[in-house]
Design an enzyme around this catalytic site. Structure first.
Site, short mmCIF file in Angstrom:
data_model
loop_
_atom_site.label_atom_id
_atom_site.label_comp_id
_atom_site.label_asym_id
_atom_site.label_seq_id
_atom_site.Cartn_x
_atom_site.Cartn_y
_atom_site.Cartn_z
CB THR A 125 -0.91 0.01 1.25
OG1 THR A 125 -1.53 1.30 1.40
CG2 THR A 125 -0.10 -0.25 2.52
CG ASP A 126 -1.13 4.93 -1.02
OD1 ASP A 126 -1.65 4.33 -0.06
OD2 ASP A 126 -1.77 5.75 -1.72
CD GLU A 127 -3.26 3.60 4.46
OE1 GLU A 127 -3.06 3.73 5.69
OE2 GLU A 127 -4.33 3.20 4.00
CE1 TYR A 151 -3.10 -2.44 5.88
CE2 TYR A 151 -3.24 -0.09 5.40
CZ TYR A 151 -3.17 -1.40 4.97
OH TYR A 151 -3.14 -1.68 3.62
CB ALA A 153 3.55 0.26 11.51
CE LYS A 155 0.13 -4.75 3.10
NZ LYS A 155 -0.11 -6.13 2.58
#
Length: 328
Positions: A125-127, A151, A153, A155
């Site tokens: 994810t881009d997050e 979340y 973190a 990923k």
């Protein structure tokens, strides 16, 4: 001869859409494993049982005994969608996110080392990049990881594990990082389906803070085409961002949906902001375009209309998902 593909988390939103995409090509024998948590919907994959090149196995990637049974066969490719993904739930309790997203990914990486699969695509994810200000350029694949919630973190941790297995063992692994997805079969805990459901029922639509947080919205079918492209032509050890240049504020998304449905903006209610709420996400996907020739094909306006039409035609699916996920 068909390639054997293992899809993890294939009863979820993006995973089920990706299986639907692959089944159209008829070039793959697909095994779908899913733990069938609240986010795994049986109705999302029911139609797949009609295909002779599709097999479903209920299995959890965090359970090595279950994985051993799954990997009694050899797979050409693993595509790892299996993950806990809802930021709000991760803030309430991060344990399941660490367990699934980190330990589960590690278990799959071990199968690569055991030569149980030819390569693996890690769906991220881009997050993981953190947050952007309004005037900052979109994230590229070389930006450092700077996650701001449990979340993202989890990923980012999984991505670092994947990178380490490539660097240490030369394991054949690729990472993709996408912007916010939307489209059919998305669980109604997420922003767009929640707005749709509340609008259809004339319920208050909760928007965090003042609604100015910005996301780049990627239609799930475009995302599936990108993953398929990476799966076939991507290079081991590489990271590919997947975006769409469709940046919208959360408030703007709600206003567009309400306008299409002919509903009043008075339904919008601003609520206390989420803890650690990232302001803006956006990714630069030039690498995927330049190296592999992928480009998004569905505008936000067309994608949101397709999404609205699907949810209005699958209202019972929404209600069942809400009850299963214990959300309102």
């Amino acid at each position: 001869m068909n390639k054997k593909v293992l899809i993890t988390g294939g009863a979820g939103f993006i995973g089920s859409n990706f299986i639907r995409h692959l089944l159209k090509t008829k070039n793959y024998d697909i095994t779908n494993i899913d733990a069938m948590t609240y986010a795994g919907n049986e109705e999302s994959i029911k139609e797949f049982s009609n295909y002779s090149n599709y097999l479903f196995i209920k299995a959890d990637i965090t359970n090595n005994r279950e994985l051993d049974k799954v990997f009694s066969d050899h797979y050409d490719i693993i595509v790892n969608f299996a993950a806990e993904t809802h930021v709000d739930r991760s803030i309430q309790n991060a344990s399941s996110f660490i367990h699934t997203n980190v330990i589960g990914t590690h278990n799959l990486l071990q199968k690569i080392l055991e030569e149980k699969a030819g390569k693996m695509i890690q769906i991220s994810t881009d997050e993981v990049y953190g947050s952007l200000e309004l005037n900052e350029n979109p994230f590229t694949e070389t930006n450092p990881l700077s996650p701001n919630n449990p979340y993202s973190a989890s990923k980012a941790s999984a991505d670092l594990l994947v990178r380490s297995f490539y660097k240490t063992y030369k394991a054949p692994i690729i990472i993709t990082r996408c912007s916010n997805n939307y489209g059919p079969y998305q669980h109604p805990e997420k922003l767009i389906p929640k707005i749709i459901y509340h609008a259809l029922n004339n319920l208050e639509i909760p928007i965090y803070g003042n609604g100015t947080n910005i996301r780049d919205w990627l239609f799930v079918e475009d995302h599936c085409r990108a993953i398929h492209t990476v799966m076939e032509r991507g290079l081991s050890g590489e990271i590919y961002n997947i975006g769409s240049n469709n940046e919208r504020t959360n408030l703007g998304v709600a206003q567009i949906i309400l306008k299409i449905l002919g509903k009043s903006e008075e339904l919008i209610t601003f609520v206390s902001d989420r803890k650690g709420h990232d302001y803006r996400y956006a990714v630069n996907w030039n690498k995927l375009n330049d190296k592999l020739g992928w480009t998004p094909s569905i505008s936000f306006e067309d994608g949101i209309r397709k999404t609205l039409e699907w949810y209005m035609n699958h209202y019972q699916w929404i209600e069942k998902s809400i009850k299963t996920g214990d959300i309102t």
